[in-house]
Design an enzyme around this catalytic site. Structure first.
Site, PDB file in Angstrom:
ATOM      1  N   ASP A 184     -14.105  -1.647   2.254  1.00 21.21           N
ATOM      2  CA  ASP A 184     -13.246  -1.863   3.426  1.00 21.21           C
ATOM      3  C   ASP A 184     -14.036  -1.376   4.653  1.00 21.21           C
ATOM      4  O   ASP A 184     -14.748  -2.157   5.300  1.00 21.21           O
ATOM      5  CB  ASP A 184     -11.928  -1.087   3.224  1.00 21.21           C
ATOM      6  CG  ASP A 184     -11.036  -1.054   4.457  1.00 21.21           C
ATOM      7  OD1 ASP A 184     -11.311  -1.791   5.423  1.00 21.21           O
ATOM      8  OD2 ASP A 184     -10.046  -0.288   4.489  1.00 21.21           O
ATOM      9  N   ASP A 205      -7.173   3.083  -3.395  1.00 16.75           N
ATOM     10  CA  ASP A 205      -7.915   3.104  -2.132  1.00 16.75           C
ATOM     11  C   ASP A 205      -8.196   4.545  -1.744  1.00 16.75           C
ATOM     12  O   ASP A 205      -7.264   5.327  -1.538  1.00 16.75           O
ATOM     13  CB  ASP A 205      -7.084   2.411  -1.039  1.00 16.75           C
ATOM     14  CG  ASP A 205      -7.794   2.378   0.304  1.00 16.75           C
ATOM     15  OD1 ASP A 205      -8.980   2.753   0.370  1.00 16.75           O
ATOM     16  OD2 ASP A 205      -7.154   1.954   1.299  1.00 16.75           O
ATOM     17  N   LYS A 227      -1.031  -0.875  -4.442  1.00 13.56           N
ATOM     18  CA  LYS A 227      -2.270  -0.146  -4.115  1.00 13.56           C
ATOM     19  C   LYS A 227      -1.878   1.304  -3.881  1.00 13.56           C
ATOM     20  O   LYS A 227      -1.011   1.580  -3.052  1.00 13.56           O
ATOM     21  CB  LYS A 227      -2.904  -0.772  -2.875  1.00 13.56           C
ATOM     22  CG  LYS A 227      -3.844   0.110  -2.077  1.00 13.56           C
ATOM     23  CD  LYS A 227      -4.613  -0.713  -1.053  1.00 13.56           C
ATOM     24  CE  LYS A 227      -4.852   0.050   0.231  1.00 13.56           C
ATOM     25  NZ  LYS A 227      -5.601  -0.751   1.221  1.00 13.56           N
ATOM     26  N   LYS A 284      -2.936   5.013  -2.648  1.00 13.49           N
ATOM     27  CA  LYS A 284      -3.918   5.801  -1.907  1.00 13.49           C
ATOM     28  C   LYS A 284      -4.298   6.997  -2.778  1.00 13.49           C
ATOM     29  O   LYS A 284      -3.415   7.642  -3.375  1.00 13.49           O
ATOM     30  CB  LYS A 284      -3.305   6.306  -0.601  1.00 13.49           C
ATOM     31  CG  LYS A 284      -3.015   5.202   0.392  1.00 13.49           C
ATOM     32  CD  LYS A 284      -4.310   4.692   0.996  1.00 13.49           C
ATOM     33  CE  LYS A 284      -4.032   3.723   2.120  1.00 13.49           C
ATOM     34  NZ  LYS A 284      -5.287   3.199   2.695  1.00 13.49           N
ATOM     35  N   SER A 300       0.854  -1.183   0.000  1.00 13.66           N
ATOM     36  CA  SER A 300       0.000   0.000   0.000  1.00 13.66           C
ATOM     37  C   SER A 300       0.891   1.234   0.000  1.00 13.66           C
ATOM     38  O   SER A 300       1.768   1.371   0.853  1.00 13.66           O
ATOM     39  CB  SER A 300      -0.882  -0.042   1.251  1.00 13.66           C
ATOM     40  OG  SER A 300      -1.601   1.147   1.383  1.00 13.66           O
ATOM     41  N   LYS A 356     -10.390  -7.076   6.985  1.00  7.99           N
ATOM     42  CA  LYS A 356      -9.419  -6.743   8.039  1.00  7.99           C
ATOM     43  C   LYS A 356      -9.973  -7.322   9.327  1.00  7.99           C
ATOM     44  O   LYS A 356     -11.023  -6.872   9.802  1.00  7.99           O
ATOM     45  CB  LYS A 356      -9.308  -5.229   8.209  1.00  7.99           C
ATOM     46  CG  LYS A 356      -8.420  -4.547   7.208  1.00  7.99           C
ATOM     47  CD  LYS A 356      -8.317  -3.072   7.522  1.00  7.99           C
ATOM     48  CE  LYS A 356      -7.668  -2.343   6.372  1.00  7.99           C
ATOM     49  NZ  LYS A 356      -8.001  -0.912   6.372  1.00  7.99           N
ATOM     50  N   GLU A 415     -11.179   0.831  -3.941  1.00  8.16           N
ATOM     51  CA  GLU A 415     -11.554   0.470  -2.573  1.00  8.16           C
ATOM     52  C   GLU A 415     -12.183   1.659  -1.849  1.00  8.16           C
ATOM     53  O   GLU A 415     -11.630   2.750  -1.849  1.00  8.16           O
ATOM     54  CB  GLU A 415     -10.277   0.018  -1.849  1.00  8.16           C
ATOM     55  CG  GLU A 415     -10.491  -0.473  -0.433  1.00  8.16           C
ATOM     56  CD  GLU A 415      -9.179  -0.897   0.218  1.00  8.16           C
ATOM     57  OE1 GLU A 415      -8.132  -0.930  -0.461  1.00  8.16           O
ATOM     58  OE2 GLU A 415      -9.197  -1.180   1.427  1.00  8.16           O
ATOM     59  N   GLY A 475      -4.604  -4.527   5.834  1.00  8.43           N
ATOM     60  CA  GLY A 475      -3.637  -4.384   6.928  1.00  8.43           C
ATOM     61  C   GLY A 475      -3.868  -3.115   7.706  1.00  8.43           C
ATOM     62  O   GLY A 475      -4.485  -2.171   7.202  1.00  8.43           O
TER      63      GLY A 475
HETATM   64  O1  NPG Z   1       0.020  -2.843   4.843  1.00 10.03           O
HETATM   65  O2  NPG Z   1      -0.697  -2.775   6.890  1.00 10.03           O
HETATM   66  C1  NPG Z   1      -0.582  -2.308   5.754  1.00 10.03           C
HETATM   67  C2  NPG Z   1      -1.257  -0.981   5.498  1.00 10.03           C
HETATM   68  C3  NPG Z   1      -2.342  -1.138   4.514  1.00 10.03           C
HETATM   69  O3  NPG Z   1      -3.072   0.865   3.475  1.00 10.03           O
HETATM   70  C4  NPG Z   1      -3.166   0.105   4.403  1.00 10.03           C
HETATM   71  N1  NPG Z   1      -4.007   0.325   5.388  1.00 10.03           N
HETATM   72  O4  NPG Z   1      -7.023   1.981   4.770  1.00 10.03           O
HETATM   73  O5  NPG Z   1      -6.339   0.027   4.268  1.00 10.03           O
HETATM   74  C5  NPG Z   1      -6.162   1.131   4.774  1.00 10.03           C
HETATM   75  C6  NPG Z   1      -4.821   1.468   5.303  1.00 10.03           C
HETATM   76  C7  NPG Z   1      -4.653   2.238   6.525  1.00 10.03           C
HETATM   77  C8  NPG Z   1      -3.645   3.137   6.541  1.00 10.03           C
HETATM   78  C9  NPG Z   1      -5.391   2.065   7.618  1.00 10.03           C
HETATM   79  C10 NPG Z   1      -3.366   3.895   7.658  1.00 10.03           C
HETATM   80  C11 NPG Z   1      -5.128   2.796   8.759  1.00 10.03           C
HETATM   81  C12 NPG Z   1      -4.106   3.712   8.758  1.00 10.03           C
END
Ligand code: NPG
Length: 374
Positions: free
Chosen positions: A245, A195, A168, A170, A142, A269, A220, A297
């Site tokens: 999500d 995402d 992925k 953001k 990500s 998650k 997402e 994650g």
């Molecule tokens: O690889 O653990 C990981 C991070 C994956 O982008 C990720 N998490 O929205 O999915 C999400 C995001 C997230 C980022 C969630 C920061 C919370 C804080």
């Protein structure tokens, strides 16, 4: 089992680089780790749980201080009360905590610690418990919002060099079509998804549909957590598959989203949905409907990363998850690090579901400690 005492540790872990989403920039991960001591047939076992909540209520309504409060005031005392009547099992934790509304991330961390202790006591790995037969899972990464397109392309190249098999990006209003086009032009074949973390509204449907040009695996959570109907409406305006999500907080929410046509794919998650057992139910429901799932994650340490890797080995997880190597986030993990090999992470086969933290690193990272006796 019978819980004897519990330590709630708040860890502060610096991230290797700031991680920017539509809702925040994280430079450190403040994370709650639960160290649960239990007696199983006269033998002391320690179970580990990790909480997905961030320090502020910006991803979901839960946040670290609130998690510690509800866990110490309600969740753990309720389990201690329940175990006076019958030995505690991981499979009954959600039932015992059912009177408490919401607080799924807190409940997930408690259930995780109990399940870890239970599996350790019986010498069973989480992968075996779930019936997972794969020995590794593909690793996706990500990528946070960057200051410029050239910086984004540098970061992307670095992760591709590391071997990540799926990217992925953001996105948020003002950082969407341009970065996606730049990455797609530089890497025409890379599996790519975006995402939005709920940063758009249905008014943006025409704009978001322009993402269809870039052959994305999915988009997402473009809209707000409660906007199930709007997501279903948006899905009719775009070819890019819609993945949820934040909206999928339970198996019931997953069933509703599928029935409404609001989710063609689901990010599971475990912390968001109240634990690994509810995560498995969502996997089962989605599979029965032909809906693909993948494992998300929350910047997990090795404790939670181990459990996520095993969960992602289940057969319905047909898309690569946000299951990166430890060094994606941490220069030094508190456990033995997870490493990427040939684009994959190995599924742990040791007893338990967590990877046990290194005592010295755990102590060094602990900034707050609450102890509770049963
Ligand atoms: O690889 O653990 C990981 C991070 C994956 O982008 C990720 N998490 O929205 O999915 C999400 C995001 C997230 C980022 C969630 C920061 C919370 C804080």
């Amino acid at each position: 089992m019978r819980i004897t005492h519990v330590a709630l540790r708040t860890l502060d872990l610096p991230l290797v680089a700031p991680f920017t989403t539509s809702f925040s920039t994280q430079t450190h991960r403040r994370v709650l780790v639960i160290e649960l001591h239990a007696d199983v047939d006269g033998v002391e076992v320690v179970g580990w749980g990790e909480c997905g909540a961030l320090s502020e209520p910006v991803y979901s309504e839960e946040y670290l201080a609130g998690v510690i409060d509800v866990t110490t005031t309600y969740l753990l005392p309720m389990l201690v009360d329940a175990q006076r009547r019958a030995p505690l099992t991981a499979e009954t934790v959600a039932h015992h905590l059912g009177r408490i509304v919401g607080h799924r991330m807190a409940k997930a961390a408690v259930e995780m610690a109990v399940l870890d202790a239970q599996l350790r006591a019986s010498g069973v790995s989480f992968a075996s418990y779930l019936g997972v037969t794969r020995d590794r899972v593909p690793s996706g990464v990500s990528i946070g919002i960057q200051d410029s397109i050239p910086e984004l392309l540098d970061v992307v190249q670095g992760y591709l060099d590391d071997g990540y098999v799926r990217l992925k990006l953001k996105i948020k209003p003002g950082w969407d079509l341009e970065p996606v086009r730049a990455v797609r032009e530089a890497h025409p074949d890379v599996p790519l998804q975006v995402d939005a973390n709920a940063a758009y509204t249905l008014v943006d449907a025409t704009h978001l549909a322009k993402l269809d040009a870039y052959d994305l695996l999915l988009i997402e959570q473009p809209l707000a957590e409660d906007d199930l109907r709007q997501h279903a409406e948006l899905a009719t305006h775009m070819r890019t598959p819609l993945c949820l999500d934040e909206s999928v907080v339970s198996a019931t929410a997953a069933a509703d989203a599928i029935a409404l046509g609001a989710a063609q794919i689901i990010n599971i998650k475990p912390s968001r949905v109240g634990g690994y057992l509810e995560a498995r139910r969502i996997h089962d429901i989605a599979s029965a409907h032909g809906i693909a799932v993948w494992c998300g994650g929350m910047l997990e340490t090795g404790i939670g990363r181990a459990a996520n890797a095993a969960l992602a080995g289940m057969p319905g997880f047909t898309l690569p998850g946000d299951i990166s190597a430890s060094d994606r986030f941490y220069a030094e993990d508190i456990t033995e690090p997870f490493v990427i090999e040939d684009g994959h992470l190995a599924i742990p086969r040791e007893p338990g579901l967590a990877r046990v933290p290194h005592a010295g690193r755990l102590e060094a990272a602990t900034v707050d400690l609450v102890r509770l006796d049963a």
